[in-house]
Design an enzyme around this catalytic site. Structure first.
Site, mmCIF file in Angstrom:
data_model
loop_
_atom_site.group_PDB
_atom_site.id
_atom_site.type_symbol
_atom_site.label_atom_id
_atom_site.label_comp_id
_atom_site.label_asym_id
_atom_site.label_seq_id
_atom_site.Cartn_x
_atom_site.Cartn_y
_atom_site.Cartn_z
ATOM 1 N N ASP A 76 0.851 5.529 -5.122
ATOM 2 C CA ASP A 76 1.787 5.004 -4.017
ATOM 3 C C ASP A 76 2.539 3.652 -3.875
ATOM 4 O OD1 ASP A 76 1.596 3.501 -0.929
ATOM 5 O OD2 ASP A 76 -0.648 4.692 -0.727
ATOM 6 N N SER B 244 -1.554 4.271 6.606
ATOM 7 C CA SER B 244 -1.315 3.225 6.514
ATOM 8 C C SER B 244 -1.602 2.312 7.136
ATOM 9 C CB SER B 244 0.334 3.455 6.009
ATOM 10 O OG SER B 244 1.070 3.071 6.006
ATOM 11 N N MET B 245 -0.460 1.271 7.528
ATOM 12 C CA MET B 245 -1.073 0.504 8.852
ATOM 13 C C MET B 245 -1.949 0.462 9.798
ATOM 14 S SD MET B 245 2.156 -2.061 9.907
ATOM 15 C CE MET B 245 3.241 -2.452 8.329
ATOM 16 N N HIS C 270 2.636 8.381 -0.608
ATOM 17 C CA HIS C 270 1.556 6.741 0.193
ATOM 18 C C HIS C 270 1.929 8.634 1.473
ATOM 19 C CE1 HIS C 270 0.919 4.061 2.780
ATOM 20 N NE2 HIS C 270 2.043 4.278 3.397
ATOM 21 N N PHE D 225 2.649 2.914 9.579
ATOM 22 C CA PHE D 225 4.458 2.249 10.637
ATOM 23 C C PHE D 225 5.171 3.069 10.827
ATOM 24 C CE2 PHE D 225 7.890 -0.604 9.179
ATOM 25 C CZ PHE D 225 7.680 -1.433 9.961
ATOM 26 N N TRP E 218 -2.853 0.099 4.308
ATOM 27 C CA TRP E 218 -1.883 -1.459 4.531
ATOM 28 C C TRP E 218 -2.417 -2.885 5.820
ATOM 29 C CZ3 TRP E 218 1.340 -4.522 6.688
ATOM 30 C CH2 TRP E 218 2.438 -5.657 6.054
#
Length: 307
Positions: free
Chosen positions: A223, A177-178, A255, A109, A202
């Site tokens: 994270d 992540s995303m 993260h 993201f 995520w």
């Protein structure tokens, strides 16, 4: 068949038995079958797994900043293909060993491609074609990132300048992540993928019971954006249909650790991709038995490959 020839057949791997049988049925007789039975170990290994690329791995080779393959970098401008924005291809230049598996990598993201660009040369130099992505929007949700990963793979195998270097049956996805959440989405949507590696994933969706792709989730113990306890670990536990799976939690990592070159991330990503994209059992030593916790690894659990 005399007892000596029968013994030779029993001692061969299945691939060599088929070769010897074919020699007999073709009229070559005992001499031809004996030639197949006494094939060199290297030739038998090649017949058993034609996807191995590069020399046998060592701890030094798998943790090196560059692998044994020379690579080239190819820009992929916007509107080069459908379903994704733009990106960069990293591809081995030596085709003497055959085609390679391909991996698409998504950032997270509000993260540009530059933050995951280090995965390109690190993986490609070990014998993969890799495409790192600039997503359609910095704000794309995981599902959209998953679709873009698959679109990038379709472009690589269908229209890219390196399509002739790729075995379209050996494809994988990876993301942070995303983008890690998108990696799970892509694996869920396309079970023909050979491997997936979500990095600090995520996603609001936590149910991955339908994923049938060998999946390694790499998380970080510190994270606070995609906490391992509420995302990576439950995601891993939900992978009940995955034929192989692993969970690696980095020690003293956060993260953003995944956005810079990192030896442990690279080592286990290479090992997982080699084992399942290339079916290269030489890399099994790095994931089975499971590595013990140490200064870099807080936790590791996973299945030992069965095939």
């Amino acid at each position: 068949m005399n007892k000596h020839l029968a013994h030779a057949f029993r001692m061969l791997p299945a691939a060599a038995v088929l070769a010897a049988g074919a020699a007999l049925s073709a009229g070559g007789g005992v001499a031809a079958a004996h030639a197949a039975a006494t094939e060199s170990p290297a030739a038998i290994q090649l017949a058993a797994n034609p996807y191995e690329r590069g020399p046998a791995p060592t701890e030094r080779s798998i943790t090196a900043e560059r692998g044994p393959f020379d690579i080239e970098k190819i820009d992929v401008p916007a509107r080069s293909g459908e379903g994704f924005n733009q990106g960069t291809i990293y591809a081995p230049t030596d085709l003497s060993q055959g085609t390679f598996g391909a991996i698409a990598v998504s950032p997270g993201f509000v993260s540009p491609e530059a933050l995951i660009s280090w995965y390109g040369p690190r993986l490609a130099s070990q014998g993969f074609v890799v495409m790192t992505l600039e997503t359609n929007s910095l704000f794309d949700a995981p599902a959209a990132r998953g679709r873009q990963l698959l679109a990038a793979l379709d472009y690589l195998t269908g229209d890219s300048k390196v399509k002739d270097r790729i075995d379209s049956s050996r494809l994988a996805v990876m993301g942070h992540s995303m983008g890690g959440g998108g990696t799970l989405e892509a694996a869920d949507d396309r079970p023909s993928l050979q491997a997936a590696i979500p990095l600090a994933p995520w996603n609001v969706n936590g149910d991955w019971r339908n994923v049938r792709v060998p999946t390694m989730i790499i998380a970080a113990d510190n994270d606070f954006i995609a906490p391992a306890g509420s995302m990576a670990e439950p995601f891993f536990n939900s992978l009940t249909a995955a034929p192989e799976k692993a969970y690696l939690e980095l020690r003293n990592a956060g993260h953003m650790t995944f956005n810079s070159p990192h030896t442990t991330i690279a080592k286990y990503s290479i090992a997982w991709m080699k084992r399942f994209v290339d079916n290269d059992a030489r890399y099994e030593q790095f994931i089975c038995p499971a590595p013990a916790p140490n200064g870099a690894i807080a936790a590791y659990t996973g299945s030992c490959p069965t095939g």
